[in-house]
Design an enzyme around this catalytic site. Structure first.
Site, short mmCIF file in Angstrom:
data_model
loop_
_atom_site.label_atom_id
_atom_site.label_comp_id
_atom_site.label_asym_id
_atom_site.label_seq_id
_atom_site.Cartn_x
_atom_site.Cartn_y
_atom_site.Cartn_z
N MET F 1 0.81 -1.34 0.00
CA MET F 1 -0.06 -0.06 0.05
C MET F 1 0.84 1.39 0.02
O MET F 1 0.92 2.10 1.10
CB MET F 1 -1.03 -0.09 1.42
CG MET F 1 -2.26 -0.64 1.09
SD MET F 1 -1.98 -2.48 1.29
CE MET F 1 -3.66 -3.08 1.03
N PRO F 2 1.49 1.38 -1.09
CA PRO F 2 2.37 2.85 -1.09
C PRO F 2 1.47 3.90 -1.48
O PRO F 2 0.90 3.84 -2.50
CB PRO F 2 3.55 2.57 -2.04
CG PRO F 2 3.58 0.94 -2.29
CD PRO F 2 2.07 0.73 -2.16
N PHE F 3 1.71 5.10 -1.10
CA PHE F 3 1.40 6.43 -1.57
C PHE F 3 2.52 7.47 -1.69
O PHE F 3 3.24 7.46 -0.61
CB PHE F 3 0.37 6.90 -0.62
CG PHE F 3 -0.37 8.18 -1.21
CD1 PHE F 3 -1.32 8.45 -2.12
CD2 PHE F 3 0.47 9.43 -0.49
CE1 PHE F 3 -1.72 9.59 -2.57
CE2 PHE F 3 -0.40 10.67 -0.88
CZ PHE F 3 -1.23 10.62 -1.96
#
Lengths: 72, 72, 72, 72, 72, 72
Positions: F1-3
């Site tokens: 879950m990278p942002f």
């Protein structure tokens, strides 16, 4: 309605220094923009040295090499 | 493609309350903007009381004075 | 002392929808954490479709291909 | 003057992987936009699994169900 | 390595006021933490009044009601 | 879950350069952390030169003095 986020490396910043930063930024927003301090929030976020990169290197590595962020 | 960051003071928020916030914000984005929940990310960031300033004072100091953020 | 940032793609969100998001998030923080609404700030940041990437592609390109963020 | 923030779930990212991310992003900004690395800062922020929500669920819950973020 | 983000409502802040904020915050970080100004970045982000919510209301609505953020 | 958020000065970055940044960062997260690209979001935020301060000066002023962010 100002919200200010200060991101700095985690290197022994004291509670008193944090208070100085919070007071200083809040006063600056009041003196410059006439902002009500009761609408001004300041958040300080300390970042571990492994997690901050500068010029392509982790700050933890830079510190091991004796490179600091101090003003000369 | 929504990304939501919730910054709150670290004051005993439980895992269940975090889940309520995540579910509530995601549902709100779906009901208001018809956003696919599989494209919605929510991040909760808790901030230590020494690191949040309000009205020029650290929240840790405000709490010592008995000033809370509770709804009256 | 909550501060909430909602980042969404700029795709015709109306003033009324923004108000619904602001009211909804503020109420959620009050009902879940008992936060005083007068200490809750919500900022909506719309991002141009060329500036948001998903799965390695600009959303503007995804939209040209007919791929939306709508809930099915 | 680029500043890059990488937010990821806290799931055993090593110091070496962080250095790879920092170097990779800095090089990408130099090769794409000709940015001086001495003006490029990269911050990695790891987020606990209870604090990241996806599709309305805490990632800690998704992981318990065996749902990962791994590329298939 | 400080990075500071100042988020304020877009209400006629002048170029000179922005310079005062940038200089003031940079000096504050030098005087308080001895940070090299060449490692200090400050970003000002103005937010439209429809996009900032306070106490559950858009600031644009609050302004129409004559409620300002001015210090009394 | 990278942002990932990339903040850069607004100085004529093209649509193609933005796509290169988005693809590059997404691939980097896949190759380094094995992240599923369908869980990776990248946002580019361009900042006006009056709104970015470096070493206590607005970048617009630095540019007028002929100081660039180019790699030498």
């Amino acid at each position: 309605m100002p919200f200010v986020k200060i991101e700095i490396t985690r290197e022994g910043v004291t509670r008193e220094q944090k208070q100085t930063l919070i007071k200083g930024v809040t006063d600056l927003l009041t003196s410059t923009l006439n902002k009500d301090p009761h609408l001004t929030h300041v958040v300080i976020q300390e970042v571990d040295l492994d997690d901050w990169g500068y010029a392509g290197e982790q700050v933890s590595v830079l510190r091991e090499k004796g490179i600091t962020a101090d003003k000369k």
